[in-house]
Design a protein around this motif. Structure first.
Motif: not given
Ligand code: ADQ
Length: 502
Positions: A18-19, A21, A262, A269, A339, A346, A364
């Motif tokens: 999952s990429t 949050g 990341v 972002k 990717r 990670l 958020g």
């Molecule tokens: P996102 O905008 O997706 O979440 P974030 O909170 O940083 O942003 O979470 C990203 C997640 O995805 C992290 O757990 C990270 O490790 C994972 N991830 C990112 N890139 C990856 C990659 N290339 N490979 C594997 N994993 C990857 C939304 C809101 C945020 C809020 C979260 C949770 O925009 O503000 O913090 O939901 O509520």
């Protein structure tokens, strides 16, 4: 124990990388609670919702439906991602409102409500997630669902002055009043939503801190900062740090310090500004050339939306420009990778990085910032450079906090981070790590669900006339059940949102 029913646009199946949050956090949450997780399968089909896909893993039932191309384009790509997402991230200039898209958004929410209602049991606790599903709680109430309903918004929430720019905002945001509890990440977001209800939706504040809308629905708005499974992430990082892949990375870096970013590739972002700040660092600090490498991981997201494609091209140009200008045969200043990676790997990257660079224009929360802290080696921790406009900045206040639009400030923070003494690095890291161990994803989940369970549908006074006071219809599947849950709802009788054409 009542069953937990999670509803979100996408469902993160176990073993999927999952990429997002939401996926990361809910994955951690369902592992202990179990229950049902309902949402879109991520697949397109001839007709929306024609069949239910069911899978069971451990204690969790995953139930998903497909969407038609038109529904996907209007609900997801159109209204959710081109109107709501920019608005909620304070980017009014990027909002593209089309009536047909809003109708598609309402139509898919109706479909979610139609499909979910027969799957519900009387005691279920329903937890709806995010901006894709704002009117769903009201639509469930309209179908007679009297269960506790909580809603959590994963994005920031701007001030009322901006929210009212959205056509039909009262209908949409006002429908949240049908939920018993509305959770947001920070007290600032909480205040903004309360302010919206009080001043734009004529709600009133009750003595117990709840609000009441004009139809009599009572609901609570509260901040619940989302978090990570801190100790688990820390253990993963420790293990990953010893893995051959991470050892290989360390060898290739030699004495160079690594800076890591990341993010999903998204304009919220602040990636162009981040690249600019890094370019400025190399430009003004010649000693750092060859001594620092920047790894930016940014998997593509929402590729069907033009703004995201433009951003992709802009970043490719910018990374190419920095490398073209400063690279040496044995040194690449910036590695820009689009990717996804297994989470464990990670965590190893975070651990190796001397600096975590997290500079969203608005976010958020930002779980990457929290993951970076969790992954550090206590004896030699790295430094977090964090945007003031990420929800995480309200908790991680011993990071180097920056305004991401002030690229000079980000450049200076990078310099400070790269030259910071071990003593100061430890002093800054320790309290943030302790905070995250205490306020982890379990704390977040439990505090939200405990508060939701405590939302009594009837006070003593209401009990005398529950239908008038609570706006709750009969529980699904328990029409004969007595008590406050069996009262009839004004919300159920009055369509909160107009019927949308199917
Ligand atoms: P996102 O905008 O997706 O979440 P974030 O909170 O940083 O942003 O979470 C990203 C997640 O995805 C992290 O757990 C990270 O490790 C994972 N991830 C990112 N890139 C990856 C990659 N290339 N490979 C594997 N994993 C990857 C939304 C809101 C945020 C809020 C979260 C949770 O925009 O503000 O913090 O939901 O509520």
């Amino acid at each position: 124990m009542p069953r937990l029913v999670i509803v979100s646009n996408r469902v993160a199946l176990p073993r999927q990388t999952s990429t997002g949050g939401l996926g990361s956090a809910m994955h951690a949450a369902t592992q202990t609670e179990g229950g049902l997780w309902f949402g879109w399968s991520g697949k397109l089909a001839e007709r929306s919702g024609a069949s239910l896909h069911r899978q069971r893993h451990g204690e969790v039932d995953y139930v998903t439906i497909d969407l038609s191309r038109a529904d996907h384009d209007q609900y997801y790509a159109g209204f959710a991602n081109r109107a709501l997402w920019p608005l909620l991230h304070y980017r009014a200039g990027l909002v593209e409102y089309r009536r047909a898209n809003m109708e598609g958004y309402l139509r898919v929410n109706e479909l979610f409500a139609d499909t979910l209602t027969p799957l519900l049991e009387p005691d279920d606790i329903i937890w709806i997630h995010d901006y894709h599903l704002i009117p769903l709680g009201a639509m469930l109430r309209g179908r007679g669902v009297a269960n506790r309903i909580g809603f959590f918004l994963h994005t920031p929430l701007p001030a009322a002055g901006l929210l009212i720019a959205l056509p039909r905002h009262q209908e949409l945001l006002g429908s949240l009043a049908s939920c018993d509890l509305i959770g947001l990440h920070t007290d600032r977001d909480q205040r903004a939503l309360e302010d919206y209800f009080l001043h734009e939706a004529q709600a009133t504040l009750l003595p117990d801190g709840r609000l009441q809308d004009r139809a009599g629905a009572r609901f609570r708005i509260q901040a619940f900062p989302i978090s990570i499974d801190t100790r688990k992430v820390a253990r993963q990082a420790e293990r990953a740090g010893r893995s051959p892949k991470i050892q290989q990375l360390r060898d290739s870096l030699g004495d160079r310090a690594m800076v890591i970013g990341v993010d999903r590739l998204d304009y919220s972002k602040g990636l162009p500004e981040r690249f600019k700040a890094y370019g400025q660092l190399l430009d003004r600090n010649t000693e750092l050339r060859g001594q620092v490498s920047f790894l930016q991981i940014a998997p593509h997201s929402r590729d069907t939306v033009p703004e995201y494609r433009q951003l992709r091209h802009q970043l490719e140009r910018s990374a190419g420009h920095i490398n073209g200008r400063y690279a040496e045969p044995d040194w690449t200043p910036i590695s820009y990778v689009n990717r996804s990676f297994p989470h464990q790997l990670l965590t190893g990257y975070y651990r190796v990085a001397r600096v975590g660079l997290v500079t969203p224009l608005r976010d958020g929360m930002n779980l990457v910032a929290k993951e970076y802290i969790a992954c550090q080696d206590a004896h030699d921790p790295g430094v977090l450079v964090l945007s003031r406009f990420a929800g995480a900045a309200r908790e991680l206040d011993s990071a180097l906090l920056v305004n991401p639009s002030d690229t000079e400030e980000v450049t200076e923070a990078l310099e400070t981070a790269l030259t910071m003494s071990l003593k100061e690095r430890r002093e800054r890291w320790q309290p943030m790590y302790e905070h995250l161990c205490r306020y982890d994803v379990s704390f977040w989940r439990n505090s939200f669900l405990d508060t939701l369970r405590q939302q009594s549908p009837a006070t003593d006074q209401e009990a005398a006339d529950p239908a008038a006071a609570t706006g709750r219809p009969a529980a699904v599947g328990s029409a004969a059940a007595p008590g406050p849950h069996s009262s009839h709802s004004r919300l159920a009788k009055r369509p909160v949102l107009p019927e949308s054409p199917r």
